[in-house]
Design a protein around this motif. Structure first.
Motif, mmCIF file in Angstrom:
data_model
loop_
_atom_site.group_PDB
_atom_site.id
_atom_site.type_symbol
_atom_site.label_atom_id
_atom_site.label_comp_id
_atom_site.label_asym_id
_atom_site.label_seq_id
_atom_site.Cartn_x
_atom_site.Cartn_y
_atom_site.Cartn_z
ATOM 1 N N LEU A 30 0.749 -1.259 0.002
ATOM 2 C CA LEU A 30 0.005 -0.043 0.165
ATOM 3 C C LEU A 30 0.915 1.258 0.114
ATOM 4 N N GLY A 31 1.975 1.163 0.233
ATOM 5 C CA GLY A 31 2.847 2.161 -0.040
ATOM 6 C C GLY A 31 3.270 2.852 1.871
ATOM 7 N N SER A 32 3.938 3.788 1.741
ATOM 8 C CA SER A 32 4.349 4.207 2.990
ATOM 9 C C SER A 32 3.490 4.902 3.926
ATOM 10 N N GLY A 33 1.907 5.354 3.296
ATOM 11 C CA GLY A 33 1.223 6.214 4.036
ATOM 12 C C GLY A 33 1.563 7.679 3.915
ATOM 13 N N GLY A 34 2.444 8.162 3.280
ATOM 14 C CA GLY A 34 2.762 9.404 3.270
ATOM 15 C C GLY A 34 1.419 10.131 2.531
ATOM 16 N N LYS A 35 1.367 11.655 2.640
ATOM 17 C CA LYS A 35 0.440 12.217 2.114
ATOM 18 C C LYS A 35 0.674 12.669 0.703
ATOM 19 N N PRO A 36 0.040 12.230 -0.091
ATOM 20 C CA PRO A 36 0.179 12.551 -1.553
ATOM 21 C C PRO A 36 0.386 14.228 -1.835
ATOM 22 N N GLY A 51 3.343 35.077 10.231
ATOM 23 C CA GLY A 51 2.536 34.109 9.586
ATOM 24 C C GLY A 51 3.015 33.464 8.225
ATOM 25 N N VAL A 52 4.551 33.739 8.253
ATOM 26 C CA VAL A 52 5.295 33.043 7.229
ATOM 27 C C VAL A 52 6.421 31.982 7.646
ATOM 28 N N ARG A 53 6.380 31.110 6.861
ATOM 29 C CA ARG A 53 7.770 30.190 7.296
ATOM 30 C C ARG A 53 8.983 30.636 6.239
ATOM 31 N N PRO A 54 10.096 30.794 6.633
ATOM 32 C CA PRO A 54 11.267 31.332 5.745
ATOM 33 C C PRO A 54 11.640 30.479 4.676
ATOM 34 N N ILE A 55 11.447 29.147 4.500
ATOM 35 C CA ILE A 55 12.115 28.537 3.547
ATOM 36 C C ILE A 55 11.025 27.654 2.755
ATOM 37 N N THR A 56 10.992 27.663 1.389
ATOM 38 C CA THR A 56 10.124 27.326 0.394
ATOM 39 C C THR A 56 10.614 26.364 -0.655
ATOM 40 N N LEU A 57 9.823 25.209 -0.758
ATOM 41 C CA LEU A 57 10.389 24.174 -1.951
ATOM 42 C C LEU A 57 9.249 23.855 -2.511
ATOM 43 N N THR A 58 9.095 23.713 -3.968
ATOM 44 C CA THR A 58 7.896 23.389 -4.831
ATOM 45 C C THR A 58 8.050 22.066 -5.115
ATOM 46 N N VAL A 59 7.175 21.259 -5.090
ATOM 47 C CA VAL A 59 7.214 19.800 -5.635
ATOM 48 C C VAL A 59 6.420 20.185 -7.261
ATOM 49 N N PRO A 60 7.227 19.952 -7.989
ATOM 50 C CA PRO A 60 6.794 20.358 -9.452
ATOM 51 C C PRO A 60 6.143 19.240 -10.317
ATOM 52 N N HIS A 61 6.491 17.903 -9.823
ATOM 53 C CA HIS A 61 5.844 16.555 -10.455
ATOM 54 C C HIS A 61 5.097 15.753 -9.572
ATOM 55 N N ALA A 62 4.011 14.986 -10.207
ATOM 56 C CA ALA A 62 3.391 14.099 -9.303
ATOM 57 C C ALA A 62 4.143 13.295 -8.942
ATOM 58 N N GLY A 63 3.735 12.221 -7.928
ATOM 59 C CA GLY A 63 4.211 10.921 -7.497
ATOM 60 C C GLY A 63 5.079 11.136 -6.240
ATOM 61 N N TRP A 64 5.091 12.401 -5.533
ATOM 62 C CA TRP A 64 5.648 12.564 -4.045
ATOM 63 C C TRP A 64 4.819 12.648 -3.120
ATOM 64 N N ALA A 65 5.183 12.254 -1.896
ATOM 65 C CA ALA A 65 4.402 12.185 -0.723
ATOM 66 C C ALA A 65 5.048 13.002 0.557
ATOM 67 N N LEU A 66 4.265 13.567 1.179
ATOM 68 C CA LEU A 66 4.922 14.150 2.475
ATOM 69 C C LEU A 66 4.920 13.118 3.564
ATOM 70 N N GLU A 67 5.966 12.724 4.026
ATOM 71 C CA GLU A 67 5.940 11.671 5.251
ATOM 72 C C GLU A 67 5.794 12.430 6.588
ATOM 73 N N GLU A 68 4.385 12.689 6.960
ATOM 74 C CA GLU A 68 4.070 13.507 8.095
ATOM 75 C C GLU A 68 4.825 13.023 9.350
ATOM 76 N N ALA A 69 4.778 11.742 9.623
ATOM 77 C CA ALA A 69 5.414 11.325 10.879
ATOM 78 C C ALA A 69 7.029 11.506 10.898
ATOM 79 N N SER A 70 7.842 11.819 9.795
ATOM 80 C CA SER A 70 9.131 12.298 9.755
ATOM 81 C C SER A 70 9.375 13.579 9.608
ATOM 82 N N THR A 71 8.237 14.467 9.734
ATOM 83 C CA THR A 71 8.586 15.932 9.169
ATOM 84 C C THR A 71 7.834 16.843 10.490
#
Length: 194
Positions: A30-36, A51-71
């Motif tokens: 089923l996968g790692s359970g990360g948030k797509p 109200g702002v976090r200083p560092i940003t990164l954009t995910v330009p492609h599909a297929g990536w998930a945020l691992e909430e437990a490790s974030t």
């Protein structure tokens, strides 16, 4: 004389076998359970100010998930695609530093873990927003990848990405595109305007 019935014990043993062997296989299937994450998702990390976090990164492609437990968005974000892991970390300096200092520090951290090491000769990198840093390779036991470091006067960021060689090669262009979207709001100081 009493009769012993083994079917109950057999049922318990079968249940334990399914739980111990079947659940890890199901989890892997089923996968790692990360948030797509949808293409174009902007991740922001670091301590919130106004109200702002200083560092940003954009995910330009599909297929990536945020691992909430490790974030922990105050300090890091972990993304996965198949067996490749991307880590974005915030670096708050205790003394003045530059990208070379950050590269050397990241190299020492990786060496302590003993599973990976940075390549010896990083090369300059510039993001789409003009932020400059250093980038190079990561190698380790059955893993390969890339690292990039960026430093401003008040804040830094490291991005590491690694996975099995074939898996990493398949997403390497996506990782490089992601790194080039990185921004650090500057200056990130406690000063206020007049």
């Amino acid at each position: 004389m009493t009769r012993v019935r083994w079917w109950g014990t057999g049922l318990v043993a079968l249940t334990l076998l399914v739980l111990c062997a079947g659940l890890p296989l199901l989890n892997k299937a089923l996968g790692s359970g990360g948030k797509p994450l949808a293409p174009g998702t902007v991740l922001s990390v670091g301590t919130v100010r106004d109200g702002v976090r200083p560092i940003t990164l954009t995910v330009p492609h599909a297929g990536w998930a945020l691992e909430e437990a490790s974030t922990s968005l105050t300090g890091n974000a972990e993304l996965t695609s198949e067996d490749v892991v991307v880590n974005l970390n915030v670096v708050v300096p205790l003394a003045p530093f530059d990208a070379r200092d950050l590269w050397d520090g990241l190299g020492r951290i990786l060496a302590v873990g003993g599973r990976a090491q940075l390549g010896p000769r990083p090369v300059p990198i510039m993001t789409a927003h003009g932020l400059t840093g250093l980038t190079g390779t990561i190698t380790g036991r059955e893993r390969t990848g890339t690292a990039a470091v960026f430093a401003t006067d008040t804040l830094g960021a490291t991005v590491t990405a690694a996975g099995p060689p074939l898996a990493f090669r398949s997403v390497a262009p996506e990782v490089h595109a992601m790194v080039r979207t990185l921004t650090i709001a500057a200056p990130w100081t406690s000063e206020t305007g007049p």
